[in-house]
Scaffold this active site. Sequence first.
Site, PDB file in Angstrom:
ATOM      1  N   PHE A 149       2.633   2.215   7.748  1.00 37.21           N
ATOM      2  CA  PHE A 149       3.942   2.700   8.188  1.00 37.21           C
ATOM      3  C   PHE A 149       4.063   2.786   9.696  1.00 37.21           C
ATOM      4  O   PHE A 149       5.159   2.775  10.247  1.00 37.21           O
ATOM      5  CB  PHE A 149       4.219   4.090   7.565  1.00 37.21           C
ATOM      6  CG  PHE A 149       3.539   5.225   8.289  1.00 37.21           C
ATOM      7  CD1 PHE A 149       4.088   5.770   9.442  1.00 37.21           C
ATOM      8  CD2 PHE A 149       2.323   5.745   7.848  1.00 37.21           C
ATOM      9  CE1 PHE A 149       3.454   6.809  10.131  1.00 37.21           C
ATOM     10  CE2 PHE A 149       1.686   6.770   8.528  1.00 37.21           C
ATOM     11  CZ  PHE A 149       2.252   7.301   9.676  1.00 37.21           C
ATOM     12  N   LYS A 173       3.681  -7.372   2.050  1.00 41.21           N
ATOM     13  CA  LYS A 173       3.975  -6.116   1.334  1.00 41.21           C
ATOM     14  C   LYS A 173       3.986  -5.021   2.390  1.00 41.21           C
ATOM     15  O   LYS A 173       2.954  -4.503   2.768  1.00 41.21           O
ATOM     16  CB  LYS A 173       2.888  -5.864   0.284  1.00 41.21           C
ATOM     17  CG  LYS A 173       3.272  -5.006  -0.905  1.00 41.21           C
ATOM     18  CD  LYS A 173       3.750  -3.622  -0.574  1.00 41.21           C
ATOM     19  CE  LYS A 173       2.637  -2.675  -0.141  1.00 41.21           C
ATOM     20  NZ  LYS A 173       3.174  -1.386   0.369  1.00 41.21           N
ATOM     21  N   GLU A 176       5.873   1.215   2.053  1.00 43.12           N
ATOM     22  CA  GLU A 176       7.046   1.683   1.306  1.00 43.12           C
ATOM     23  C   GLU A 176       7.754   2.826   2.043  1.00 43.12           C
ATOM     24  O   GLU A 176       8.853   3.233   1.670  1.00 43.12           O
ATOM     25  CB  GLU A 176       6.655   2.104  -0.119  1.00 43.12           C
ATOM     26  CG  GLU A 176       5.649   3.242  -0.235  1.00 43.12           C
ATOM     27  CD  GLU A 176       4.190   2.756  -0.154  1.00 43.12           C
ATOM     28  OE1 GLU A 176       3.899   1.871   0.680  1.00 43.12           O
ATOM     29  OE2 GLU A 176       3.359   3.285  -0.902  1.00 43.12           O
ATOM     30  N   SER A 226      -5.242   2.880   6.260  1.00 35.70           N
ATOM     31  CA  SER A 226      -6.287   3.906   6.335  1.00 35.70           C
ATOM     32  C   SER A 226      -7.623   3.355   5.824  1.00 35.70           C
ATOM     33  O   SER A 226      -7.647   2.394   5.042  1.00 35.70           O
ATOM     34  CB  SER A 226      -5.867   5.123   5.511  1.00 35.70           C
ATOM     35  OG  SER A 226      -5.689   4.724   4.169  1.00 35.70           O
ATOM     36  N   CYS A 281      -3.198   3.998  15.635  1.00 39.32           N
ATOM     37  CA  CYS A 281      -4.635   3.864  15.372  1.00 39.32           C
ATOM     38  C   CYS A 281      -5.410   3.827  16.677  1.00 39.32           C
ATOM     39  O   CYS A 281      -6.630   3.944  16.678  1.00 39.32           O
ATOM     40  CB  CYS A 281      -4.909   2.608  14.565  1.00 39.32           C
ATOM     41  SG  CYS A 281      -4.526   1.132  15.479  1.00 39.32           S
ATOM     42  N   GLU A 385      -9.894  11.591  10.846  1.00 42.32           N
ATOM     43  CA  GLU A 385      -8.680  11.143  11.527  1.00 42.32           C
ATOM     44  C   GLU A 385      -7.532  12.067  11.108  1.00 42.32           C
ATOM     45  O   GLU A 385      -7.268  12.222   9.915  1.00 42.32           O
ATOM     46  CB  GLU A 385      -8.364   9.699  11.115  1.00 42.32           C
ATOM     47  CG  GLU A 385      -7.099   9.153  11.750  1.00 42.32           C
ATOM     48  CD  GLU A 385      -6.757   7.733  11.272  1.00 42.32           C
ATOM     49  OE1 GLU A 385      -6.832   7.470  10.066  1.00 42.32           O
ATOM     50  OE2 GLU A 385      -6.412   6.906  12.134  1.00 42.32           O
TER      51      GLU A 385
HETATM   52  P1  NAD Z   1      -2.185   3.587   4.037  1.00 42.29           P
HETATM   53  O1  NAD Z   1      -3.576   3.120   3.912  1.00 42.29           O
HETATM   54  O2  NAD Z   1      -1.730   4.767   3.276  1.00 42.29           O
HETATM   55  O3  NAD Z   1      -1.169   2.398   3.610  1.00 42.29           O
HETATM   56  C1  NAD Z   1      -1.281   1.096   4.145  1.00 42.29           C
HETATM   57  C2  NAD Z   1      -0.758   0.095   3.115  1.00 42.29           C
HETATM   58  O4  NAD Z   1      -1.586   0.145   1.952  1.00 42.29           O
HETATM   59  C3  NAD Z   1       0.669   0.374   2.644  1.00 42.29           C
HETATM   60  O5  NAD Z   1       1.363  -0.851   2.530  1.00 42.29           O
HETATM   61  C4  NAD Z   1       0.475   1.040   1.283  1.00 42.29           C
HETATM   62  O6  NAD Z   1       1.517   0.768   0.396  1.00 42.29           O
HETATM   63  C5  NAD Z   1      -0.809   0.408   0.783  1.00 42.29           C
HETATM   64  N1  NAD Z   1      -1.602   1.312  -0.069  1.00 42.29           N
HETATM   65  C6  NAD Z   1      -1.722   2.660   0.050  1.00 42.29           C
HETATM   66  N2  NAD Z   1      -2.563   3.154  -0.883  1.00 42.29           N
HETATM   67  C7  NAD Z   1      -2.990   2.098  -1.604  1.00 42.29           C
HETATM   68  C8  NAD Z   1      -3.893   1.956  -2.703  1.00 42.29           C
HETATM   69  N3  NAD Z   1      -4.501   3.013  -3.246  1.00 42.29           N
HETATM   70  N4  NAD Z   1      -4.114   0.718  -3.183  1.00 42.29           N
HETATM   71  C9  NAD Z   1      -3.515  -0.362  -2.645  1.00 42.29           C
HETATM   72  N5  NAD Z   1      -2.650  -0.283  -1.598  1.00 42.29           N
HETATM   73  C10 NAD Z   1      -2.392   0.923  -1.083  1.00 42.29           C
HETATM   74  O7  NAD Z   1      -1.913   3.768   5.606  1.00 42.29           O
HETATM   75  P2  NAD Z   1      -0.645   4.369   6.329  1.00 42.29           P
HETATM   76  O8  NAD Z   1      -0.595   5.834   6.117  1.00 42.29           O
HETATM   77  O9  NAD Z   1       0.570   3.573   6.025  1.00 42.29           O
HETATM   78  O10 NAD Z   1      -1.011   4.062   7.863  1.00 42.29           O
HETATM   79  C11 NAD Z   1      -1.787   4.898   8.666  1.00 42.29           C
HETATM   80  C12 NAD Z   1      -3.233   4.467   8.693  1.00 42.29           C
HETATM   81  O11 NAD Z   1      -3.322   3.116   9.158  1.00 42.29           O
HETATM   82  C13 NAD Z   1      -4.074   5.284   9.666  1.00 42.29           C
HETATM   83  O12 NAD Z   1      -5.308   5.550   9.068  1.00 42.29           O
HETATM   84  C14 NAD Z   1      -4.232   4.358  10.864  1.00 42.29           C
HETATM   85  O13 NAD Z   1      -5.383   4.594  11.648  1.00 42.29           O
HETATM   86  C15 NAD Z   1      -4.291   3.038  10.199  1.00 42.29           C
HETATM   87  N6  NAD Z   1      -3.961   1.957  11.117  1.00 42.29           N
HETATM   88  C16 NAD Z   1      -4.984   1.188  11.580  1.00 42.29           C
HETATM   89  C17 NAD Z   1      -4.709   0.174  12.481  1.00 42.29           C
HETATM   90  C18 NAD Z   1      -5.818  -0.693  13.013  1.00 42.29           C
HETATM   91  O14 NAD Z   1      -5.508  -1.677  13.644  1.00 42.29           O
HETATM   92  N7  NAD Z   1      -7.080  -0.392  12.787  1.00 42.29           N
HETATM   93  C19 NAD Z   1      -3.394  -0.045  12.909  1.00 42.29           C
HETATM   94  C20 NAD Z   1      -2.379   0.759  12.394  1.00 42.29           C
HETATM   95  C21 NAD Z   1      -2.682   1.765  11.503  1.00 42.29           C
END
Ligand code: NAD
Length: 503
Positions: A149, A173, A176, A226, A281, A385
């Site tokens: 997000f 994808k 959401e 994450s 991040c 984090e």
């Molecule tokens: P998230 O992991 O909750 O979601 C990321 C994506 O994965 C979304 O599209 C979500 O729908 C999907 N998803 C969530 N749970 C899932 C599951 N159990 N199975 C399959 N797909 C699933 O992350 P978020 O809250 O949207 O974003 C924040 C996180 O992203 C933070 O931890 C941040 O550090 C990380 N991030 C990392 C970078 C990087 O370059 N390393 C960049 C941006 C964000």
Amino acid sequence: MEQIKNYVNGQLIPSHSSRFSPVFNPATGEQIRQVTLSTASEVEQAIEIAHQTYSEWSKVSPLKRARVMFQFKTLLEANMDKFARLITEEHGKIYSDAIGELTRGLEVVEFACGIPHLQKGEHSANTGTGVDSHSLMQPLGVCAGITPFNFPAMVPMWMFPIALATGNTFVLKPSEKNPSLAVELALLLQQAGLPNGVFNVVNGDKEAVDVLLTDPRVQAVSFVGSTPVAEYIYTTASAHGKRCQALGGAKNHCILMPDADLDMASNAITGAAFGAAGERCMALSVVLAVGDETADALIEKLRQQINKMSVGPGIVEDKEHDMGPVISAQHRAKICDYIANGEQQGASLLIDGRQLNIPGYENGYFIGPTLFDNVTPDMKIYQEEIFGPVLAIVRVPDYATALTLINEHQYGNGTAIFTRDGETARQFSEDVQAGMVGINIPIPVPMAFHSFGGWKRSIFGPLNIHGNDGVRFYTRMKTVTSRWPASIRLEHHSSSFVMPTME
Ligand code: NAD
């Protein structure tokens, strides 16, 4: 309630799923749209379209694919204001930060415009007598992107411009929580001349993601999100034979040396810790202050700077705030729990953002800048984090202790050092175990023509995102060794059973 649709084969398609997810404006707490969580068969249909389109798109010359990217870049520039407003509305970050995110995405598009050069492979004449070798960097097929997000524009654009320019087709994808921009980008690609079916957007959650991870037609998966989810994505996609890069979470430390320019460092730390409400991040969440005098001087400066910060909705017409809300009520509650836990575990809470009240926005997900001193490595607020506007100061006696703490942390995304001493800085960049290092730079996000990625539990998979690693990720190398009949000497007309060596 406006419903966000999927985009498949050049058309906006309403999903038939009975599962929905609300999309909120985090500044007001109001639901503004809803997104359907696609069924497995809807995702399969999108993959099938991308699969069918692949053979034609992969044969389009790189120059023509680059021209689509040039056109896309021009259209993106023309739509910056509209898109930044949409990002701010669904994410909450301030308008100029949304412009910054779009600009970083645009830079990857500019990089992808150079694909005829980047994808041309290598050539050696006369690797043997009368024998030449050249490599082909061929696309993979259908590639999938799953994005978080916090950068609804930039992170998808870390992926698809290079994937498409190298001749792949793509299924995105998006998160959401704020999916509208992904569909807008798809419509812009169509306007730029991308054939229908080459780029598709399916909205959804784990159910949709699981299809992308397991369907045999998908060749590669790029994920950003994450760490627990990144681990799952990498393990599942790899087990299904796919190429995968999965970028995860972070806990970015900086070292503040006693000789640092304190005004410069404290300004940089304030912006990097609290910009985008800490939902980056590459946000700085830990300062390792070397010596008590350094820590005390820093705290004095931080107090002044934090007191000057204004927090409020991301778009106001008269004056821009410094920081907007966090993404959701649940996330705000989670950050508050971390703050309470920090206090319980004995950290000194110097500034508490939990009581913030913004008139007219009482239902928004706001939390003010929060500052902890005397944080120690055994505390939860140090180890995990938080992904919110919470900065922890850890007091350390010397540089060596600071370096050890960074190297022992589970995450290794970005890191920084503030110092005037070149030798310390050089040693730090050599010895630190993190993927992106700043020397007097608080958020060392590499430009599009370099590659982005952390170490340790901040990334899974050998290749980083965008830059040359991005081109490698979305292509498969084939090396051709050739000899033409006129050069074939008589003795080669019989079989040889010896490993070929060049003559
Ligand atoms: P998230 O992991 O909750 O979601 C990321 C994506 O994965 C979304 O599209 C979500 O729908 C999907 N998803 C969530 N749970 C899932 C599951 N159990 N199975 C399959 N797909 C699933 O992350 P978020 O809250 O949207 O974003 C924040 C996180 O992203 C933070 O931890 C941040 O550090 C990380 N991030 C990392 C970078 C990087 O370059 N390393 C960049 C941006 C964000």
